[in-house]
Design an enzyme around this catalytic site. Sequence first.
Site, PDB file in Angstrom:
ATOM      1  N   ASP A   1       0.879  -1.146   0.000  1.00  0.00           N
ATOM      2  CA  ASP A   1       0.000   0.000   0.000  1.00  0.00           C
ATOM      3  C   ASP A   1       0.937   1.222   0.000  1.00  0.00           C
ATOM      4  O   ASP A   1       2.106   1.091   0.318  1.00  0.00           O
ATOM      5  CB  ASP A   1      -0.825  -0.081   1.291  1.00  0.00           C
ATOM      6  CG  ASP A   1      -1.615   1.160   1.568  1.00  0.00           C
ATOM      7  OD1 ASP A   1      -2.393   1.548   0.702  1.00  0.00           O
ATOM      8  OD2 ASP A   1      -1.452   1.727   2.664  1.00  0.00           O
TER       9      ASP A   1
ATOM     10  N   ASP B   1      -0.974  -0.439   5.962  1.00  0.00           N
ATOM     11  CA  ASP B   1      -1.017   0.185   7.283  1.00  0.00           C
ATOM     12  C   ASP B   1      -2.336  -0.090   7.991  1.00  0.00           C
ATOM     13  O   ASP B   1      -2.565   0.392   9.084  1.00  0.00           O
ATOM     14  CB  ASP B   1      -0.754   1.687   7.183  1.00  0.00           C
ATOM     15  CG  ASP B   1      -1.823   2.400   6.374  1.00  0.00           C
ATOM     16  OD1 ASP B   1      -2.679   1.711   5.788  1.00  0.00           O
ATOM     17  OD2 ASP B   1      -1.797   3.637   6.318  1.00  0.00           O
TER      18      ASP B   1
ATOM     19  N   ASP C   1      -7.348  -1.068   4.302  1.00  0.00           N
ATOM     20  CA  ASP C   1      -6.900  -2.251   3.576  1.00  0.00           C
ATOM     21  C   ASP C   1      -6.987  -3.553   4.361  1.00  0.00           C
ATOM     22  O   ASP C   1      -6.354  -4.538   4.013  1.00  0.00           O
ATOM     23  CB  ASP C   1      -5.511  -2.047   2.957  1.00  0.00           C
ATOM     24  CG  ASP C   1      -4.530  -1.425   3.911  1.00  0.00           C
ATOM     25  OD1 ASP C   1      -4.716  -1.623   5.123  1.00  0.00           O
ATOM     26  OD2 ASP C   1      -3.593  -0.766   3.443  1.00  0.00           O
TER      27      ASP C   1
HETATM   28  P1  ADP Z   1      -3.747   4.389  -0.001  1.00  0.00           P
HETATM   29  O1  ADP Z   1      -4.102   3.283  -0.927  1.00  0.00           O
HETATM   30  O2  ADP Z   1      -2.643   5.247  -0.575  1.00  0.00           O
HETATM   31  O3  ADP Z   1      -3.440   3.942   1.386  1.00  0.00           O
HETATM   32  P2  ADP Z   1      -6.536   5.087   0.575  1.00  0.00           P
HETATM   33  O4  ADP Z   1      -7.174   3.958  -0.144  1.00  0.00           O
HETATM   34  O5  ADP Z   1      -6.601   5.093   2.055  1.00  0.00           O
HETATM   35  O6  ADP Z   1      -5.022   5.351   0.086  1.00  0.00           O
HETATM   36  O7  ADP Z   1      -7.171   6.427   0.064  1.00  0.00           O
HETATM   37  C1  ADP Z   1      -7.141   6.709  -1.319  1.00  0.00           C
HETATM   38  C2  ADP Z   1      -7.380   8.150  -1.624  1.00  0.00           C
HETATM   39  O8  ADP Z   1      -8.694   8.509  -1.229  1.00  0.00           O
HETATM   40  C3  ADP Z   1      -6.462   9.094  -0.918  1.00  0.00           C
HETATM   41  O9  ADP Z   1      -5.264   9.310  -1.614  1.00  0.00           O
HETATM   42  C4  ADP Z   1      -7.310  10.364  -0.869  1.00  0.00           C
HETATM   43  O10 ADP Z   1      -7.208  11.050  -2.093  1.00  0.00           O
HETATM   44  C5  ADP Z   1      -8.702   9.825  -0.748  1.00  0.00           C
HETATM   45  N1  ADP Z   1      -9.150   9.814   0.628  1.00  0.00           N
HETATM   46  C6  ADP Z   1      -9.368   8.734   1.429  1.00  0.00           C
HETATM   47  N2  ADP Z   1      -9.802   9.102   2.640  1.00  0.00           N
HETATM   48  C7  ADP Z   1      -9.815  10.453   2.633  1.00  0.00           C
HETATM   49  C8  ADP Z   1     -10.150  11.450   3.592  1.00  0.00           C
HETATM   50  N3  ADP Z   1     -10.529  11.151   4.828  1.00  0.00           N
HETATM   51  N4  ADP Z   1     -10.061  12.730   3.208  1.00  0.00           N
HETATM   52  C9  ADP Z   1      -9.665  13.071   1.973  1.00  0.00           C
HETATM   53  N5  ADP Z   1      -9.348  12.203   1.044  1.00  0.00           N
HETATM   54  C10 ADP Z   1      -9.411  10.903   1.343  1.00  0.00           C
HETATM   55 MG    MG Z   2      -3.552   3.157   3.245  1.00  0.00          MG
END
Ligand code: ADP
Ligand code: MG
Length: 614
Positions: free
Chosen positions: A316, A506, A510
């Site tokens: 991730d 993390d 996920d």
């Molecule tokens: P990653 O796969 O990098 O861990 P996530 O799946 O957790 O990322 O989130 C993907 C995207 O969704 C983030 O990069 C962000 O753009 C958006 N996102 C998720 N949660 C939030 C939040 N609470 N506020 C703003 N944007 C969010």
């Molecule tokens: Mg993440």
Amino acid sequence: MTRRQKKTLWRIIIAAVLTAVAALLPVEGVWRALAFVAPYLVIGWDVLWSAARNIAHGQVFDEKFLMAVATLGAFAIREYPEAAAVMLFYQIGEWFQSVAVGRSRKSIAALMDIRPDFANVLRDDVEQQVDPEEVALGETIVVRPGERVPLDGVVLEGSGSVDTAALTGESLPADKTVGDTVLSGSINLTGLLKLRTSGVYAESTVARILELVENSAEKKARIEGVITRFARWYTPLVVASAALLAVVPPLLFHGAWSVWVERALIFLVVSCPCALVVSVPLSFFGGLGGASREGVLIKGANFMEVLAKVDTIVFDKTGTLTQGRFAVDAIHPAEISPEELLDIAAAAESYSSHPVAESVVRAHEGDIDKSRIGEVKELAGLGVEAVVDGRIFSVGNGKLMDRVGADWHECHLPGTVIHIAEGSRYMGHIVISDQLKPDAKEALQKLKALGVKKTVMLTGDAEKAAKAVAEALGVDEVHAGLLPAQKVEQVEALLDAGGCVAFVGDGINDAPVLSRADVGVAMGALGSDAAIESADIVLMDDKPSRLPLAIRLARRTMRIVHENIVFALAVKFGILILSAFGLTNMWWAVFGDVGVLILAILNAMRCMLRLRQS
Ligand code: ADP
Ligand code: MG
């Protein structure tokens, strides 16, 4: 050494001396037999006794029974020194085994000696020493230099450096001052700290780690099951062959009884599978202990087995390869002022624990009045939808903007972009950027050097930010803009392609992928409960570079397990075949049983050693 072990050691010494004396005595016949009966009984009475008791319980094929029959048989064919020696060496092997197992238990217990004994709690300005379990959330505790931190907490007063080695494997102490979080189980090295507890003991880092380690011994490796099943038919088979060997040649071919009975007795001694039954679990036990010393918690021997075989590693991005602490680079509002845009975004995000949200809230100066905030919906992989000051806002990525039908546009700046819309009216965006973890690149290089075939990064972030990270780190493949369910699909495709897949995340957004992969590795054990729950392996200090280390430990453990299996079986089968042809004597059998056991245990104990740096 326990008292029992000391007693056995004395019996071994006395029996050894008596055996030597018996061998030197110039007596013949019955007197010679009696001379050897003395050491035999000193060392073997308990074996004979429990063999007899086990037979009464219908349990015949255990090792005590085998030893009893073999040694009594040796007396019957007048091999007196051999009878005494087999029993003596059997007890030496048992003693050695019990010392080795006790030792590795102890060293793991010492590693895990992080359980705090007491907490100094301040109640009505009076300091009281209580059980950590009696401290409530939000109470103030005092930790003096040299004391172990009993509960997780935030520093209220004082500063000092704290040693977290037992928790994370990190050997450098960390400096803590007012406002910092301190984890239970770490040791306060300098300065007096006053902490406000951030939870009760049962939820503390220490309690969670201890629970994990205690449960890990129960999850057996596949190979342990194989060994147990093998032992179940190996012993009866060899005992049956021994019986045939003792009876058939003398009856059918007029062989001498004593010759064939001796060969059969050798079979009995060699038929004990204890070298395998003892050394395989001991190896895993040592491997799990060695890993936890390095800050890698492996929840069972089965996961160690898989980790050794992993050839595809999926990461991730946010919080795993990057630090998950974003800095705000730019604020580009469409109509209102930058301050107003940040204020709306921070208010909308104030209930989310996503790293993006926490960073926006951190960037906002001053407290956010929570009464302004109404209903909040967290949309995994997209962002949040929140009512602020009675108006409905969406804060998140481009996908979320498409969903609400806002007329959004990309930003020319690099980094992660958070868009804000009220209903479908676009309000602008905030550009934030994350930093790579300092050891992320090294981790990926080491994984490649270990022969990992493919590294993949999956992220919910936009293509541009994802590509930048992937290129900087040298990740083989990257997929961006994924929702949590799409991450699962990607991992499933890799599994279908025949890979042995580890997913490293993390634990935020996920958890489903963590459990879907062959082995799920979580960062942020010190933060997210979801991670500790659904992961199979936890990297305590969030450092991706612990992963190649864990793989090396797992591989070494598997190699040692296999060495012991091959070695023990080769020696035992070799001796069985040679004995059938009369090419051995009882001393070979002693080596085939006790010698192999001791060598296998010594080899297994190597699993606990620290790995050389690479
Ligand atoms: P990653 O796969 O990098 O861990 P996530 O799946 O957790 O990322 O989130 C993907 C995207 O969704 C983030 O990069 C962000 O753009 C958006 N996102 C998720 N949660 C939030 C939040 N609470 N506020 C703003 N944007 C969010
Ligand atoms: Mg993440």
